[in-house]
Design a protein around this motif. Sequence first.
Motif, PDB file in Angstrom:
ATOM      1  N   THR A  73       2.444   5.329  -1.783  1.00 19.38           N
ATOM      2  CA  THR A  73       2.598   4.313  -0.303  1.00 19.38           C
ATOM      3  C   THR A  73       2.572   5.844   0.567  1.00 19.38           C
ATOM      4  OG1 THR A  73       4.160   4.690   0.471  1.00 19.38           O
ATOM      5  CG2 THR A  73       3.690   2.435  -0.865  1.00 19.38           C
ATOM      6  N   LYS A  74       0.999   5.253   2.682  1.00 20.66           N
ATOM      7  CA  LYS A  74       0.997   6.262   2.576  1.00 20.66           C
ATOM      8  C   LYS A  74       2.488   6.304   3.667  1.00 20.66           C
ATOM      9  CE  LYS A  74      -1.700   6.877   6.609  1.00 20.66           C
ATOM     10  NZ  LYS A  74      -2.608   6.096   8.010  1.00 20.66           N
ATOM     11  N   LYS A  75       3.542   5.996   3.538  1.00 23.61           N
ATOM     12  CA  LYS A  75       4.419   6.248   4.440  1.00 23.61           C
ATOM     13  C   LYS A  75       5.696   7.274   2.997  1.00 23.61           C
ATOM     14  CE  LYS A  75      10.048   4.397   5.112  1.00 23.61           C
ATOM     15  NZ  LYS A  75      10.201   3.279   5.117  1.00 23.61           N
ATOM     16  N   MET A  76       5.597   7.089   1.589  1.00 26.35           N
ATOM     17  CA  MET A  76       5.910   8.062   0.777  1.00 26.35           C
ATOM     18  C   MET A  76       5.326   9.124   1.084  1.00 26.35           C
ATOM     19  SD  MET A  76       5.893   5.937  -2.692  1.00 26.35           S
ATOM     20  CE  MET A  76       6.826   5.073  -2.566  1.00 26.35           C
ATOM     21  N   TRP A  77       3.514   9.311   1.690  1.00 22.54           N
ATOM     22  CA  TRP A  77       3.047  11.158   1.422  1.00 22.54           C
ATOM     23  C   TRP A  77       3.823  11.253   2.858  1.00 22.54           C
ATOM     24  CZ3 TRP A  77       0.993  13.119  -2.074  1.00 22.54           C
ATOM     25  CH2 TRP A  77       0.346  12.846  -3.562  1.00 22.54           C
ATOM     26  N   ASN A  78       3.896  10.324   3.872  1.00 20.56           N
ATOM     27  CA  ASN A  78       4.142  10.999   5.158  1.00 20.56           C
ATOM     28  C   ASN A  78       6.086  11.495   4.611  1.00 20.56           C
ATOM     29  OD1 ASN A  78       2.333  10.168   6.766  1.00 20.56           O
ATOM     30  ND2 ASN A  78       2.645   7.945   7.157  1.00 20.56           N
TER      31      ASN A  78
END
Length: 148
Positions: A73-78
């Motif tokens: 997810t985008k949160k994981m990438w962040n």
Amino acid sequence: GDVSLMEAFCRLPSVTRRQLEQANHCRLFLRAITLSDITDMDGDCIDSIPLEYLDWRARLDSPLLWPWQPQPTKKMWNVFRRLIREAFCSNHNFRRGEPYALDSPLGRWRHVPVQSYHNAYRTDDRLYLTCHCDITGTLSFQCFERTT
């Protein structure tokens, strides 16, 4: 020198178990083990590709058997990017679109067992591009010498 991504993340003083799990999800998706797996060929920086837009075809080629990993997810990438910055790029001025300069460049390549394959390798005077034969499945290299 080269270092395990997860070992470096675990040494960060403020990292949580949840952040380690999220970063590991991204690392497994990329099929990366060490810092050199995600740096440029010179070992000076990490390209600033928006990782959340990578799909399964952009992952590293590897002789290892990797678990199936869904798109992070985008949160994981962040979280992954933040831990990368804290562990390896703390002196970098983060502007959108610029590569992450490493605090300590990796240095010269050494001959070690390969855990992942890159599309190209470079020495001081040569460039080696990988060539994968679709019929036999063999991996070979094309060598190009530096010209002036």
